[in-house]
Design an enzyme around this catalytic site. Structure first.
Site, PDB file in Angstrom:
ATOM      1  N   LYS A  67     -63.594  19.537 -49.188  1.00 47.82           N
ATOM      2  CA  LYS A  67     -62.325  19.322 -48.482  1.00 47.82           C
ATOM      3  C   LYS A  67     -61.220  20.131 -49.154  1.00 47.82           C
ATOM      4  CE  LYS A  67     -59.446  15.377 -46.983  1.00 47.82           C
ATOM      5  NZ  LYS A  67     -59.334  13.893 -47.008  1.00 47.82           N
ATOM      6  N   SER A 136     -58.977  12.052 -42.591  1.00 49.46           N
ATOM      7  CA  SER A 136     -58.522  13.392 -42.857  1.00 49.46           C
ATOM      8  C   SER A 136     -59.625  14.345 -43.289  1.00 49.46           C
ATOM      9  CB  SER A 136     -57.453  13.340 -43.945  1.00 49.46           C
ATOM     10  OG  SER A 136     -57.989  12.810 -45.145  1.00 49.46           O
ATOM     11  N   SER A 160     -60.264   7.863 -44.574  1.00 43.98           N
ATOM     12  CA  SER A 160     -60.567   9.270 -44.324  1.00 43.98           C
ATOM     13  C   SER A 160     -61.961   9.729 -44.673  1.00 43.98           C
ATOM     14  CB  SER A 160     -59.560  10.155 -45.081  1.00 43.98           C
ATOM     15  OG  SER A 160     -58.275  10.017 -44.537  1.00 43.98           O
TER      16      SER A 160
END
Lengths: 421, 421
Positions: A67, A136, A160
């Protein structure tokens, strides 16, 4: 949509260890899958240029997507924000370096919402590109779901990890708080920010956690000495449950039935008052801490930040310290109540999200079933297996006591098989 | 050595608010004091070029020195390491931006040991330049002690706020864990790393904490409704006490006597077994976390790091997760025992260090009296006032229950007056 078969980390490692797959080839397969698929999935924000693949280490040959809120010394790191376009950190985040030290190849950075908050990434859901992949950790979940990589790293401050895993039909594991290091990640709310892992199935994510950390977390197919009759599984009757989609409520009931069929000691358990109050503390804690942690970004880059992010940080800065302290006390009472709850039950089952991935890419869905467990620091995992009428994944979330990650993973692996059967 | 009079933050703020001192002049005075003194003290690693001084904000006119392990967007940030020479972060650390938002002027970066560990900074002790100022917040403590600035920011992972404050004869305040934000600091051990504050006296450091955070922490001269007879002060008889220098042991006994004279309810209190065991857990927790948090630095900059740092990080990486988990359980039992202890007593008195600042600049002294309280997350403060026969400061440490920072500061302010009388 025609989806590639997901890559199983456990199968890849087995093939490697038996000499059937060379690390170099394993990584090359991923590069190839990314080249064929990522134009439509848009899971990656940057791909590492081809480089030597380590031949040694427990994760040798494992291509990992990271990420893009984790620092990487060899790839740009933008936190999903135009303010940081072209930013190049000097050193890796701790979890990135740990993965490299174990032999993994950091194959690219995966798309995240802005600062891991709510402004969506361009990623689409591999199960149906008209739907959000969740956020996210959008790119991490989608890259695994689309069969481009066997493993990815993400974070959860609200929901997330568990939510995008549910929406994309993969396993997302949020370990006990601080089990994985956060140093070098872009913090939003340091007392909530938790590093998590994505892989195709439960066995895969457990193996990833074990090989990364050196902890006894792997849950291979057979569990000698593991008797489900000794594991108390509770269907968690929180007030939010009534707000879930009917399809999700049915899936949860069915999950509990299948758990009973698999031999677990299944019952129902209500939400203690202290936990309902703790859930409401999440926003105050998150926003106050974001006001501090992201204050420096606001001071320098306000014009390059989304309105929703600017407003959230400003609102956080306006929260009185006494309100934050009161919220932390509610959270602490909630943790005590959680400890008491886990004397009555070993595993809680709840939805991973209110339903399947919403249509559209404007929102990333709702973390209402996740944020309490982030605040409690308890390990949680999305178990895939169910689908709604349109064929979109419906995720079941299992939660265990703080520190009982191994139990959570072992139970989740058994449940996953029961759900898929 | 001829030492300048220290600058009192409380007096400066009073002068500003009554119109007797303009913010611009207040900062200029500090620049001047630094220009006159820092060649011999070596507290600063970088000075900000002169710039506009904010006229508004509760900290307007207050020049603050920031330990050089906090990011600053306008000044180099080197973590006390040659590996990071010339490094320039994009944004401030959260505590730095918070100080600016309150109107403070970040006048420069203060010297720190390498990565806030043990390799000394070039700073000398303003009370006697042949002695260490302590570490790791060496420059922050020395700059305040030398009368160059009224306030500084530091960090404590073992004893890096309370010990240098004691050695330099200033107030060093380590708040309750997470009261001040750590985002943007160079982490060594995230579950221990605590942001702390330095100022001349207790009233000054309390005012700094209040104006920075907006919390009710100020303890002005008079305490309406505050009756010391209701405050139980315990001289803490831990096993380490016998290892302190005789001068320090005498100072502690004298401190307890003076506390009784000042009207506090003074007694003695032994160390619970669980706390002795928790103290031993500190090193395992710190080193394991450093193995993760500083692994990325080791991977990239090994040749530019000191041997002691390299060895510590490598040793940390070799600690088994099960040993780390056991240490965390010992720490948790210790926190429970601390809660029980603070039902019997409100304030503990212990040495801030085994004695006065050691002769020589090769070591920064020993954190044996500090690290337990860092691990427990309890607020702690160095109260200056005593001296040894050579005139070097001997610091008394006061400790309170987690979250009882206001009580700690109020009691410490009264004790400081009693010690100085």
């Amino acid at each position: 949509m025609d989806t590639n078969r997901m890559m199983s980390l456990a199968s890849l490692i087995k093939a490697r260890d038996s000499g059937k797959a060379k690390p170099e080839l394993m990584v090359a397969l991923c590069r190839d899958a990314i080249a064929r698929n990522d134009d439509r999935i848009r899971a990656f924000t940057h791909l590492a240029p081809p480089s030597a693949v380590p031949g040694d280490g427990p994760l040798a040959g494992v291509a990992i997507g990271v990420k893009d809120i984790f620092d990487s010394f060899d790839q740009p790191t933008t936190f999903g924000s135009i303010a940081y376009e072209g930013f190049q950190p000097l050193v890796d985040a701790a979890i990135v370096e740990l993965a490299r030290r174990r032999g993994a190849s950091i194959i690219g950075k995966t798309a995240t919402t802005e600062f891991a908050f709510f402004s969506p990434a361009p990623t689409v859901n591999p199960r149906n590109p008209a739907h959000t992949p969740g956020g996210s950790s959008s790119g991490s979940a989608a890259a695994v779901a689309a069969g481009m990589i066997p493993a990815a790293i993400g974070t959860q401050t609200g929901g997330s990890v568990v939510r995008p895993a549910a929406f994309c039909g993969v396993t997302g594991y949020k370990p006990s708080f601080r089990l994985l290091p956060t140093t070098g990640m872009k913090h939003f709310s340091p007392s909530l920010d938790t590093v998590g892992l994505f892989a195709a199935g439960v066995e895969d994510v457990a193996l990833l956690a074990a090989l990364l950390t050196g902890r006894d977390l792997a849950v291979p197919g057979e569990f000698p000495g593991f008797d489900p009759a000794n594991i108390r599984v509770g269907l968690y009757r929180c007030a939010q449950l009534e707000t879930a989609d009917p399809a999700m409520r049915s899936a949860l009931e069915r999950a509990a039935d299948l758990a009973a069929d698999a031999g677990f000691d299944v019952g129902e358990i209500g939400e203690p008052e202290a936990l309902a109050r703790a859930r409401d503390a999440h926003k105050t804690i998150q926003d106050h801490e974001a006001g501090l942690a992201c204050g420096p970004d606001l001071a320098r880059y306000r014009e390059q930040m989304s309105q929703v992010l600017v407003r959230t940080i400003e609102a956080g800065q306006a929260i009185a310290p006494s309100d934050y302290d009161a919220a932390r006390r509610r959270a602490k009472h909630g943790r005590n109540a959680t400890s008491a709850l886990f004397r009555e039950v070993d595993i809680l089952l709840t939805p991973s999200a209110p339903g399947a991935a919403p249509l559209g890419l404007e929102t990333t869905g709702d973390p209402r079933f996740n944020k309490l467990w982030t605040l409690m620091g308890t390990p949680a995992i999305n178990i895939p297996g169910f689908r709604d009428e349109a064929g979109m994944p419906l995720g079941i979330q299992a939660v265990a006591r703080f520190g009982q990650d191994k139990t959570l993973l072992a139970v989740a692996a058994m449940l996953e098989r029961a759900f898929r059967a």
